[in-house]
Design a protein around this motif. Sequence first.
Motif, PDB file in Angstrom:
ATOM      1  N   SER A 162       0.805  -1.216   0.000  1.00 47.84           N
ATOM      2  CA  SER A 162       0.000   0.000   0.000  1.00 47.84           C
ATOM      3  C   SER A 162       0.847   1.279   0.000  1.00 47.84           C
ATOM      4  CB  SER A 162      -0.956  -0.009   1.198  1.00 47.84           C
ATOM      5  OG  SER A 162      -1.696   1.176   1.259  1.00 47.84           O
ATOM      6  N   PRO A 163       1.797   1.457   0.945  1.00 54.43           N
ATOM      7  CA  PRO A 163       2.579   2.696   0.898  1.00 54.43           C
ATOM      8  C   PRO A 163       3.481   2.789  -0.321  1.00 54.43           C
ATOM      9  CG  PRO A 163       3.439   1.215   2.584  1.00 54.43           C
ATOM     10  CD  PRO A 163       2.143   0.639   2.122  1.00 54.43           C
ATOM     11  N   LEU A 164       4.042   1.678  -0.788  1.00 49.43           N
ATOM     12  CA  LEU A 164       4.911   1.742  -1.957  1.00 49.43           C
ATOM     13  C   LEU A 164       4.114   2.101  -3.207  1.00 49.43           C
ATOM     14  CD1 LEU A 164       7.358  -1.246  -1.390  1.00 49.43           C
ATOM     15  CD2 LEU A 164       7.813   1.190  -1.155  1.00 49.43           C
ATOM     16  N   THR A 165       2.868   1.606  -3.286  1.00 47.84           N
ATOM     17  CA  THR A 165       2.020   1.979  -4.414  1.00 47.84           C
ATOM     18  C   THR A 165       1.737   3.474  -4.398  1.00 47.84           C
ATOM     19  OG1 THR A 165       0.960  -0.197  -4.431  1.00 47.84           O
ATOM     20  CG2 THR A 165      -0.223   1.593  -5.514  1.00 47.84           C
ATOM     21  N   SER A 166       1.488   4.004  -3.209  1.00 52.83           N
ATOM     22  CA  SER A 166       1.242   5.444  -3.067  1.00 52.83           C
ATOM     23  C   SER A 166       2.474   6.249  -3.455  1.00 52.83           C
ATOM     24  CB  SER A 166       0.831   5.754  -1.629  1.00 52.83           C
ATOM     25  OG  SER A 166       0.763   7.136  -1.413  1.00 52.83           O
ATOM     26  N   VAL A 167       3.634   5.837  -2.940  1.00 56.86           N
ATOM     27  CA  VAL A 167       4.878   6.556  -3.248  1.00 56.86           C
ATOM     28  C   VAL A 167       5.129   6.546  -4.750  1.00 56.86           C
ATOM     29  CG1 VAL A 167       7.385   6.464  -3.009  1.00 56.86           C
ATOM     30  CG2 VAL A 167       5.932   6.175  -0.998  1.00 56.86           C
ATOM     31  N   GLN A 185      -0.846  21.702  -3.995  1.00 54.42           N
ATOM     32  CA  GLN A 185      -1.045  20.322  -4.428  1.00 54.42           C
ATOM     33  C   GLN A 185       0.250  19.521  -4.368  1.00 54.42           C
ATOM     34  OE1 GLN A 185      -2.743  21.259  -8.282  1.00 54.42           O
ATOM     35  NE2 GLN A 185      -4.814  20.649  -7.622  1.00 54.42           N
ATOM     36  N   LYS A 186       1.330  20.171  -4.801  1.00 53.87           N
ATOM     37  CA  LYS A 186       2.638  19.508  -4.735  1.00 53.87           C
ATOM     38  C   LYS A 186       3.008  19.198  -3.288  1.00 53.87           C
ATOM     39  CE  LYS A 186       4.389  21.876  -8.882  1.00 53.87           C
ATOM     40  NZ  LYS A 186       5.329  22.911  -9.359  1.00 53.87           N
ATOM     41  N   ARG A 187       2.774  20.156  -2.411  1.00 55.22           N
ATOM     42  CA  ARG A 187       3.107  19.950  -0.994  1.00 55.22           C
ATOM     43  C   ARG A 187       2.290  18.783  -0.416  1.00 55.22           C
ATOM     44  NH1 ARG A 187       5.359  22.534   3.207  1.00 55.22           N
ATOM     45  NH2 ARG A 187       5.914  24.298   1.875  1.00 55.22           N
ATOM     46  N   LEU A 188       0.985  18.728  -0.735  1.00 56.03           N
ATOM     47  CA  LEU A 188       0.143  17.654  -0.231  1.00 56.03           C
ATOM     48  C   LEU A 188       0.652  16.287  -0.700  1.00 56.03           C
ATOM     49  CD1 LEU A 188      -2.387  16.642   1.222  1.00 56.03           C
ATOM     50  CD2 LEU A 188      -3.676  17.055  -0.889  1.00 56.03           C
ATOM     51  N   MET A 189       1.006  16.172  -1.984  1.00 56.55           N
ATOM     52  CA  MET A 189       1.487  14.892  -2.502  1.00 56.55           C
ATOM     53  C   MET A 189       2.832  14.516  -1.889  1.00 56.55           C
ATOM     54  SD  MET A 189       0.299  14.644  -6.499  1.00 56.55           S
ATOM     55  CE  MET A 189       0.579  16.343  -6.994  1.00 56.55           C
ATOM     56  N   LEU A 190       3.709  15.493  -1.710  1.00 60.34           N
ATOM     57  CA  LEU A 190       5.017  15.201  -1.118  1.00 60.34           C
ATOM     58  C   LEU A 190       4.882  14.823   0.357  1.00 60.34           C
ATOM     59  CD1 LEU A 190       7.230  17.971  -2.784  1.00 60.34           C
ATOM     60  CD2 LEU A 190       7.306  15.504  -3.190  1.00 60.34           C
ATOM     61  N   GLU A 191       3.956  15.467   1.057  1.00 61.71           N
ATOM     62  CA  GLU A 191       3.720  15.083   2.460  1.00 61.71           C
ATOM     63  C   GLU A 191       3.194  13.650   2.546  1.00 61.71           C
ATOM     64  OE1 GLU A 191       1.076  18.073   3.835  1.00 61.71           O
ATOM     65  OE2 GLU A 191       2.686  19.486   4.412  1.00 61.71           O
ATOM     66  N   THR A 192       2.326  13.267   1.588  1.00 60.14           N
ATOM     67  CA  THR A 192       1.829  11.894   1.566  1.00 60.14           C
ATOM     68  C   THR A 192       2.959  10.903   1.294  1.00 60.14           C
ATOM     69  OG1 THR A 192      -0.303  12.681   0.742  1.00 60.14           O
ATOM     70  CG2 THR A 192       0.172  10.321   0.511  1.00 60.14           C
ATOM     71  N   VAL A 193       3.822  11.236   0.354  1.00 58.88           N
ATOM     72  CA  VAL A 193       4.975  10.383   0.055  1.00 58.88           C
ATOM     73  C   VAL A 193       5.875  10.259   1.276  1.00 58.88           C
ATOM     74  CG1 VAL A 193       7.122  10.255  -1.284  1.00 58.88           C
ATOM     75  CG2 VAL A 193       4.965  10.811  -2.426  1.00 58.88           C
ATOM     76  N   ALA A 195       5.028  10.598   4.459  1.00 61.10           N
ATOM     77  CA  ALA A 195       4.363   9.788   5.488  1.00 61.10           C
ATOM     78  C   ALA A 195       4.417   8.305   5.136  1.00 61.10           C
ATOM     79  CB  ALA A 195       2.905  10.246   5.658  1.00 61.10           C
ATOM     80  N   ASP A 196       4.213   7.977   3.869  1.00 63.40           N
ATOM     81  CA  ASP A 196       4.268   6.567   3.467  1.00 63.40           C
ATOM     82  C   ASP A 196       5.690   6.018   3.557  1.00 63.40           C
ATOM     83  OD1 ASP A 196       1.582   6.217   3.023  1.00 63.40           O
ATOM     84  OD2 ASP A 196       1.670   6.862   0.929  1.00 63.40           O
ATOM     85  N   ALA A 197       6.679   6.846   3.268  1.00 62.63           N
ATOM     86  CA  ALA A 197       8.072   6.409   3.414  1.00 62.63           C
ATOM     87  C   ALA A 197       8.381   6.130   4.886  1.00 62.63           C
ATOM     88  CB  ALA A 197       9.019   7.465   2.859  1.00 62.63           C
ATOM     89  N   THR A 201       9.587   2.600   6.579  1.00 58.09           N
ATOM     90  CA  THR A 201      10.749   2.552   7.469  1.00 58.09           C
ATOM     91  C   THR A 201      10.404   1.898   8.796  1.00 58.09           C
ATOM     92  OG1 THR A 201      11.624   4.574   6.450  1.00 58.09           O
ATOM     93  CG2 THR A 201      12.509   3.953   8.608  1.00 58.09           C
ATOM     94  N   ARG A 202       9.227   2.250   9.366  1.00 59.13           N
ATOM     95  CA  ARG A 202       8.806   1.650  10.630  1.00 59.13           C
ATOM     96  C   ARG A 202       8.601   0.145  10.482  1.00 59.13           C
ATOM     97  NH1 ARG A 202       5.520   6.266  10.953  1.00 59.13           N
ATOM     98  NH2 ARG A 202       3.711   5.053  10.253  1.00 59.13           N
ATOM     99  N   LEU A 203       8.011  -0.266   9.367  1.00 58.53           N
ATOM    100  CA  LEU A 203       7.767  -1.685   9.150  1.00 58.53           C
ATOM    101  C   LEU A 203       9.083  -2.457   9.044  1.00 58.53           C
ATOM    102  CD1 LEU A 203       5.824  -3.993   8.683  1.00 58.53           C
ATOM    103  CD2 LEU A 203       5.762  -3.395   6.263  1.00 58.53           C
ATOM    104  N   ILE A 204      10.033  -1.908   8.328  1.00 53.59           N
ATOM    105  CA  ILE A 204      11.343  -2.566   8.212  1.00 53.59           C
ATOM    106  C   ILE A 204      12.020  -2.634   9.575  1.00 53.59           C
ATOM    107  CG2 ILE A 204      13.654  -2.336   7.213  1.00 53.59           C
ATOM    108  CD1 ILE A 204      12.301  -1.149   4.727  1.00 53.59           C
ATOM    109  N   ALA A 205      11.897  -1.575  10.364  1.00 55.64           N
ATOM    110  CA  ALA A 205      12.478  -1.586  11.716  1.00 55.64           C
ATOM    111  C   ALA A 205      11.820  -2.671  12.570  1.00 55.64           C
ATOM    112  CB  ALA A 205      12.313  -0.216  12.374  1.00 55.64           C
TER     113      ALA A 205
END
Length: 385
Positions: A162-167, A185-193, A195-197, A201-205
């Motif tokens: 799910s997060p990788l698809t979003s990124v 709009q750019k800021r919103l999309m980058l903030e979403t990217v 957050a998903d990143a 990272t948390r999942l890998i940890a």
Amino acid sequence: MSVGTRNAPGARDVRRPPAPRSGDLAELGIDPDDLPDGLVVADEHGHVICFNTAAERITAVTAEEALGQRLEKALPLEDLEGRRWWQLTDPYGGLAIRVRQPERNLLLPGGREVLVTVRYVRAEPTGPVRRVVVTLRDTEARRRTERSHAELIATVAHELRSPLTSVKGFTATLLAKWERFTDDQKRLMLETVDADADRVTRLIAELLDISRIDSGRLEVRRQPVDIGAAVSRHIQAYVAAGQPADRFLLRIQQPLPALWADPDKIDQVLSNLLENAVRHGEGTVTIDVTPTASPREGEDAGTSVTVSDEGSGIPEESMNRVFTRFWRGSKRGGTGLGLYIVKGIVEAHGGTITVGRATGGGAEFRFTLPVAAPAFEFELPRRVV
């Protein structure tokens, strides 16, 4: 069967033992039926002389049926390709230097899988086989482990998708149509990217933590930790994120003993327990930090932290599964790995964690960290004369 002990005056030579007798285990005070694994022993002629209770349970063959039978008839094993195992290995006529067969998966009649290890007992290194000792082990425990690993892989794959698809989607869109979007709009999309990143990272940890916990390699770097200040930081972060300040009640009983722990891992424990209370509980989230009394009068054994809420709590029948992998309550999301990791971290510190029902009816988690020495020693600087 010989016992690997050093020779003592008057003791028989254990380096060249006589052929084992049926009474050898009894002489050692060991009953074959007390052994946890299946035990099958055949004599020099290939006839079964021992068939214990565990072997009966695993093979569904009674000792009365097996005793006196040829080994290949009492224990008709096949490999995973359907070949008869005893014909392949030829225990009595094979290489004279063989002493054992390593553990492997074999099949009983009906296709039931068992783990089999074989030992060839000889009176002298290259002499004839005097006993064939077979141990049998059920594969159910191993299958449970394999299923757990498969579930972990499936869960991780699902959570990463799910997060990788979003990124991927947002970055591809921005690269292809950068000039068509406004700055907001750019800021919103980058903030979403972003957050998903962070989610990836948390999942890998979490995966790394599970690997270290399961292998016993979770390192704890002890430093002085102000547990009250650590809890306060987490509360302030929730308030800054929009939670009402009056939802949290922090009570600290002074004086607290000096706490030496890994600050990053303690933050991880607090983050998981507070998130669990905020997301899945209701009402006031109460955090009590208290010293834990030692059996010796006048001493502190450690520090306890209790996190409780006023929600519906955890069902009684689920209490014993809360700290297992993939446990999720009725409203839980995520991977279900957080509380498993929390338990591993607390136990790596030498502490304990419990779950119960709070006074207000919600869930109550309580972990205790013992008084411990730092992971390093301070060295006073030498005086320069």
